[in-house]
Structure formats: C-alpha cells, structure tokens
Design a protein around this motif. Structure first.
Motif, PDB file in Angstrom:
ATOM      1  N   ASP A  43       6.513 -28.129   0.036  1.00 52.73           N
ATOM      2  CA  ASP A  43       7.945 -28.250  -0.243  1.00 52.73           C
ATOM      3  C   ASP A  43       8.676 -27.014   0.269  1.00 52.73           C
ATOM      4  OD1 ASP A  43       7.264 -26.304  -2.058  1.00 52.73           O
ATOM      5  OD2 ASP A  43       7.736 -27.471  -3.843  1.00 52.73           O
ATOM      6  N   VAL A  44      10.017 -27.085   0.253  1.00 52.59           N
ATOM      7  CA  VAL A  44      10.816 -25.998   0.832  1.00 52.59           C
ATOM      8  C   VAL A  44      10.574 -24.660   0.133  1.00 52.59           C
ATOM      9  CG1 VAL A  44      13.154 -25.162   1.259  1.00 52.59           C
ATOM     10  CG2 VAL A  44      12.573 -27.535   1.767  1.00 52.59           C
ATOM     11  N   PRO A  45      10.574 -24.575  -1.213  1.00 51.41           N
ATOM     12  CA  PRO A  45      10.298 -23.275  -1.836  1.00 51.41           C
ATOM     13  C   PRO A  45       8.951 -22.694  -1.417  1.00 51.41           C
ATOM     14  CG  PRO A  45      11.252 -24.762  -3.438  1.00 51.41           C
ATOM     15  CD  PRO A  45      10.957 -25.576  -2.220  1.00 51.41           C
ATOM     16  N   GLY A  46       7.940 -23.553  -1.259  1.00 53.36           N
ATOM     17  CA  GLY A  46       6.639 -23.070  -0.809  1.00 53.36           C
ATOM     18  C   GLY A  46       6.708 -22.518   0.598  1.00 53.36           C
ATOM     19  N   ARG A  47       7.475 -23.183   1.469  1.00 54.74           N
ATOM     20  CA  ARG A  47       7.619 -22.706   2.846  1.00 54.74           C
ATOM     21  C   ARG A  47       8.411 -21.403   2.887  1.00 54.74           C
ATOM     22  NH1 ARG A  47       9.005 -28.253   4.090  1.00 54.74           N
ATOM     23  NH2 ARG A  47      10.981 -27.658   5.043  1.00 54.74           N
ATOM     24  N   VAL A  48       9.405 -21.278   2.015  1.00 48.45           N
ATOM     25  CA  VAL A  48      10.182 -20.039   1.957  1.00 48.45           C
ATOM     26  C   VAL A  48       9.284 -18.884   1.522  1.00 48.45           C
ATOM     27  CG1 VAL A  48      12.049 -18.826   0.782  1.00 48.45           C
ATOM     28  CG2 VAL A  48      12.381 -21.189   1.540  1.00 48.45           C
ATOM     29  N   ALA A  49       8.469 -19.113   0.489  1.00 50.62           N
ATOM     30  CA  ALA A  49       7.555 -18.067   0.020  1.00 50.62           C
ATOM     31  C   ALA A  49       6.594 -17.662   1.126  1.00 50.62           C
ATOM     32  CB  ALA A  49       6.787 -18.563  -1.205  1.00 50.62           C
ATOM     33  N   THR A 102      19.959 -13.963   9.989  1.00 47.00           N
ATOM     34  CA  THR A 102      21.035 -14.549   9.206  1.00 47.00           C
ATOM     35  C   THR A 102      20.461 -15.627   8.291  1.00 47.00           C
ATOM     36  OG1 THR A 102      21.496 -16.291  10.820  1.00 47.00           O
ATOM     37  CG2 THR A 102      22.626 -14.165  11.129  1.00 47.00           C
ATOM     38  N   GLN A 103      21.271 -16.109   7.351  1.00 46.35           N
ATOM     39  CA  GLN A 103      20.813 -17.190   6.467  1.00 46.35           C
ATOM     40  C   GLN A 103      20.459 -18.434   7.283  1.00 46.35           C
ATOM     41  OE1 GLN A 103      24.114 -17.602   3.740  1.00 46.35           O
ATOM     42  NE2 GLN A 103      23.294 -16.056   2.342  1.00 46.35           N
ATOM     43  N   GLU A 104      21.243 -18.701   8.320  1.00 43.15           N
ATOM     44  CA  GLU A 104      20.973 -19.869   9.159  1.00 43.15           C
ATOM     45  C   GLU A 104      19.662 -19.707   9.917  1.00 43.15           C
ATOM     46  OE1 GLU A 104      21.223 -23.556  10.626  1.00 43.15           O
ATOM     47  OE2 GLU A 104      22.635 -22.705   9.167  1.00 43.15           O
ATOM     48  N   GLU A 105      19.402 -18.512  10.438  1.00 47.37           N
ATOM     49  CA  GLU A 105      18.164 -18.271  11.174  1.00 47.37           C
ATOM     50  C   GLU A 105      16.952 -18.377  10.256  1.00 47.37           C
ATOM     51  OE1 GLU A 105      19.674 -15.240  14.716  1.00 47.37           O
ATOM     52  OE2 GLU A 105      19.264 -14.478  12.705  1.00 47.37           O
ATOM     53  N   THR A 162      19.392 -25.424   0.997  1.00 50.39           N
ATOM     54  CA  THR A 162      18.125 -25.578   0.284  1.00 50.39           C
ATOM     55  C   THR A 162      17.345 -24.268   0.260  1.00 50.39           C
ATOM     56  OG1 THR A 162      18.040 -27.879   1.029  1.00 50.39           O
ATOM     57  CG2 THR A 162      16.034 -26.967   0.097  1.00 50.39           C
ATOM     58  N   VAL A 163      17.348 -23.554   1.389  1.00 47.30           N
ATOM     59  CA  VAL A 163      16.643 -22.276   1.460  1.00 47.30           C
ATOM     60  C   VAL A 163      17.316 -21.251   0.556  1.00 47.30           C
ATOM     61  CG1 VAL A 163      16.045 -20.340   2.980  1.00 47.30           C
ATOM     62  CG2 VAL A 163      15.708 -22.693   3.750  1.00 47.30           C
ATOM     63  N   ASN A 164      18.652 -21.212   0.562  1.00 48.46           N
ATOM     64  CA  ASN A 164      19.365 -20.276  -0.307  1.00 48.46           C
ATOM     65  C   ASN A 164      19.088 -20.561  -1.778  1.00 48.46           C
ATOM     66  OD1 ASN A 164      20.471 -18.939   1.848  1.00 48.46           O
ATOM     67  ND2 ASN A 164      22.461 -19.942   1.732  1.00 48.46           N
ATOM     68  N   LYS A 165      18.967 -21.829  -2.116  1.00 49.10           N
ATOM     69  CA  LYS A 165      18.657 -22.203  -3.503  1.00 49.10           C
ATOM     70  C   LYS A 165      17.269 -21.684  -3.893  1.00 49.10           C
ATOM     71  CE  LYS A 165      18.342 -26.212  -6.590  1.00 49.10           C
ATOM     72  NZ  LYS A 165      18.462 -27.701  -6.680  1.00 49.10           N
ATOM     73  N   ALA A 166      16.301 -21.806  -2.974  1.00 47.46           N
ATOM     74  CA  ALA A 166      14.951 -21.316  -3.253  1.00 47.46           C
ATOM     75  C   ALA A 166      14.953 -19.801  -3.404  1.00 47.46           C
ATOM     76  CB  ALA A 166      13.995 -21.741  -2.139  1.00 47.46           C
ATOM     77  N   LEU A 167      15.684 -19.099  -2.539  1.00 48.16           N
ATOM     78  CA  LEU A 167      15.755 -17.643  -2.626  1.00 48.16           C
ATOM     79  C   LEU A 167      16.409 -17.207  -3.938  1.00 48.16           C
ATOM     80  CD1 LEU A 167      16.848 -16.805   1.031  1.00 48.16           C
ATOM     81  CD2 LEU A 167      14.637 -16.282  -0.007  1.00 48.16           C
ATOM     82  N   ALA A 168      17.477 -17.902  -4.326  1.00 49.77           N
ATOM     83  CA  ALA A 168      18.151 -17.571  -5.579  1.00 49.77           C
ATOM     84  C   ALA A 168      17.220 -17.781  -6.770  1.00 49.77           C
ATOM     85  CB  ALA A 168      19.417 -18.404  -5.726  1.00 49.77           C
ATOM     86  N   ASP A 169      16.413 -18.839  -6.713  1.00 50.61           N
ATOM     87  CA  ASP A 169      15.456 -19.106  -7.794  1.00 50.61           C
ATOM     88  C   ASP A 169      14.398 -18.002  -7.859  1.00 50.61           C
ATOM     89  OD1 ASP A 169      14.177 -20.866  -9.833  1.00 50.61           O
ATOM     90  OD2 ASP A 169      12.593 -20.969  -8.317  1.00 50.61           O
ATOM     91  N   PHE A 170      13.891 -17.587  -6.699  1.00 44.77           N
ATOM     92  CA  PHE A 170      12.904 -16.501  -6.671  1.00 44.77           C
ATOM     93  C   PHE A 170      13.501 -15.219  -7.252  1.00 44.77           C
ATOM     94  CE2 PHE A 170      10.531 -18.321  -2.709  1.00 44.77           C
ATOM     95  CZ  PHE A 170      10.098 -19.391  -3.485  1.00 44.77           C
ATOM     96  N   ALA A 171      14.773 -14.948  -6.898  1.00 42.48           N
ATOM     97  CA  ALA A 171      15.434 -13.744  -7.404  1.00 42.48           C
ATOM     98  C   ALA A 171      15.620 -13.834  -8.922  1.00 42.48           C
ATOM     99  CB  ALA A 171      16.773 -13.548  -6.701  1.00 42.48           C
ATOM    100  N   HIS A 172      16.002 -15.017  -9.410  1.00 42.08           N
ATOM    101  CA  HIS A 172      16.197 -15.221 -10.847  1.00 42.08           C
ATOM    102  C   HIS A 172      14.891 -14.999 -11.614  1.00 42.08           C
ATOM    103  CE1 HIS A 172      17.802 -16.871 -14.556  1.00 42.08           C
ATOM    104  NE2 HIS A 172      16.761 -17.684 -14.619  1.00 42.08           N
ATOM    105  N   ARG A 173      13.780 -15.373 -11.017  1.00 44.15           N
ATOM    106  CA  ARG A 173      12.473 -15.221 -11.658  1.00 44.15           C
ATOM    107  C   ARG A 173      11.957 -13.778 -11.577  1.00 44.15           C
ATOM    108  NH1 ARG A 173       9.673 -20.224 -12.357  1.00 44.15           N
ATOM    109  NH2 ARG A 173      10.888 -21.992 -11.552  1.00 44.15           N
TER     110      ARG A 173
END
Length: 225
Positions: A146-152, A177-180, A191-202
């Motif tokens: 999933d996207v969060p896994g790919r972001v990690a 950049t966020q787009e890159e 979707t990527v920004n949402k995953a990053l925000a979740d990681f930061a929140h945790r």
C-alpha cells in the motif's frame, strides 16, 4: 571533487588508486543547477556520468505528459552507462535536483579503457544488475504494497544514500518537491502527504522543507514490509 566518494562508483571500484585517479582526470567536469537537464529521453546515448556532488533524478514521461520518477542518484553513483552495453536512444530524462557536479566520459573512450581493464566492465554490469533489482522491487511494491508502505520504504532508501546523523535523528535532505516524492512512490501527492502526516503524528518522522528526519527506523522498517 572528493575522489574517495567518486571511488565508490562501479567505474572506479575495481581499480587501484593511481589508475582510478588518472581516469578521473581524463573525464570532463560539468556543473549544473537545479532544473537543468543532463540529457533528454530519446537523445543519443553517447556518454557515462559519475556524480561528484549534488543529486540527479531519472524520469520518464508518458504520452499524455505525466512524469514518472524512477530514481534519485547522489555522489558516487553513475548513470547513462546502459547505452554502452545497449546502444540506442536514452530511455530516461536526467534532471538536476540540486546544484550538482559530475564528470563525464564518452562511450568510445570508455570502450577503449574497458579493453585494457575488463574487470571494470564486470563491476559496471553488477551495478546495472543492482539497479534492475531495485526496479523489479519497485514494480512488485506497486502491486503488493500500500501507499504508506511504499512511502516508508522510499524514506528508508533515501536515508541509506543521503541520511546524516543528527542529535534528533537521521536527517534526509532529499531535495525533492512533494510532487517529485509522490512520483517516486507512484501515488498521488495527496495520498503521499497523508501518509507522511500520519508518520509524523505517530512520532516516526519530522518533516522539513525538502527534507525529513527519521526518528523511529524500526517502526518505519516494519511498515515498509
């Protein structure tokens, strides 16, 4: 130019120091700024490049103009070598991500050099194989992760090459950049920004301007599986 960093490139890794430095001195130096293009997709593949400082991204563009970011390369890494083994037009466009210096060697001169140093060709092929392996893993991730896994996983990969230890954690100045970053992961920016925000929140990361500090590597590694 930090010659010891450049020595990590497959082109030099199999050589003794004197031979490697002599080859470096025969290569042409270049300096470009962010946004500059080293070569375009479809250009003739006539040279190999080794990054001495900065970052370069390799990307492809679809017929409708969308761009896909394939990889980000930094000091000690090389690109453009595929044309030596498979002559033809460039398959990607190489953009400069941050102010970058690199050295270049034409294919004809490189072929002459490899005739006298065949062990270098084996190192270069090994480097291409590692890049192909990463590409295959990326394709599998698009299907199975999933996207969060790919972001990690992308953050961990960037940290391996660009991370620097600080008092607070592992600082990764990726210069994207966020787009890159979204293109690198193969997902929408939202979707990527949402995953990053979740990681930061945790508490796993802290976000900066074109950078991220990794605070909890173990949890990121578990999320990347």
């Amino acid at each position: 130019m930090d010659r010891h960093i450049v020595m990590r490139a497959p082109l030099f890794a199999a050589l003794d120091e004197e031979t490697a430095w002599r080859l470096m001195d025969s290569m042409s130096p270049h300096q470009l700024s962010r946004g500059d293009v080293v070569f375009d997709e479809g250009d003739p593949g006539d040279s190999l490049y080794v990054i001495t400082s900065g970052k370069v991204k390799l990307a492809r563009t679809s017929g409708d103009g969308r761009e896909s970011l394939l990889s980000v390369l930094g000091p000690g890494e090389m690109f453009g070598e595929l044309s030596l083994f498979d002559p033809g037009p460039r398959l990607t466009t190489a953009y400069v991500v941050s102010d970058t210096e690199f050295i270049a060697l034409g294919n004809e001169a490189l072929r002459d050099f490899l005739t006298d140093h065949p062990e270098v060709a084996m190192r270069m092929l090994a480097g291409l194989a590692r890049r192909l392996r990463r590409s295959n893993e990326g394709i599998s991730d698009l299907v199975f992760t999933d996207v969060p896994g790919r972001v990690a996983k992308a953050l961990l990969d960037l940290s391996d090459r660009f991370g620097k230890r600080t008092e607070t954690g592992l600082l990764v100045a990726h210069d994207l950049t966020q787009e890159e970053l979204a293109q690198l992961v193969g997902a929408s920016r939202e979707t990527v920004n949402k995953a990053l925000a979740d990681f930061a929140h945790r508490g796993w990361i802290t976000l900066g301007a074109k950078s991220v500090t990794l605070l909890d590597l173990d949890r990121l590694k578990r999320r990347a599986r």
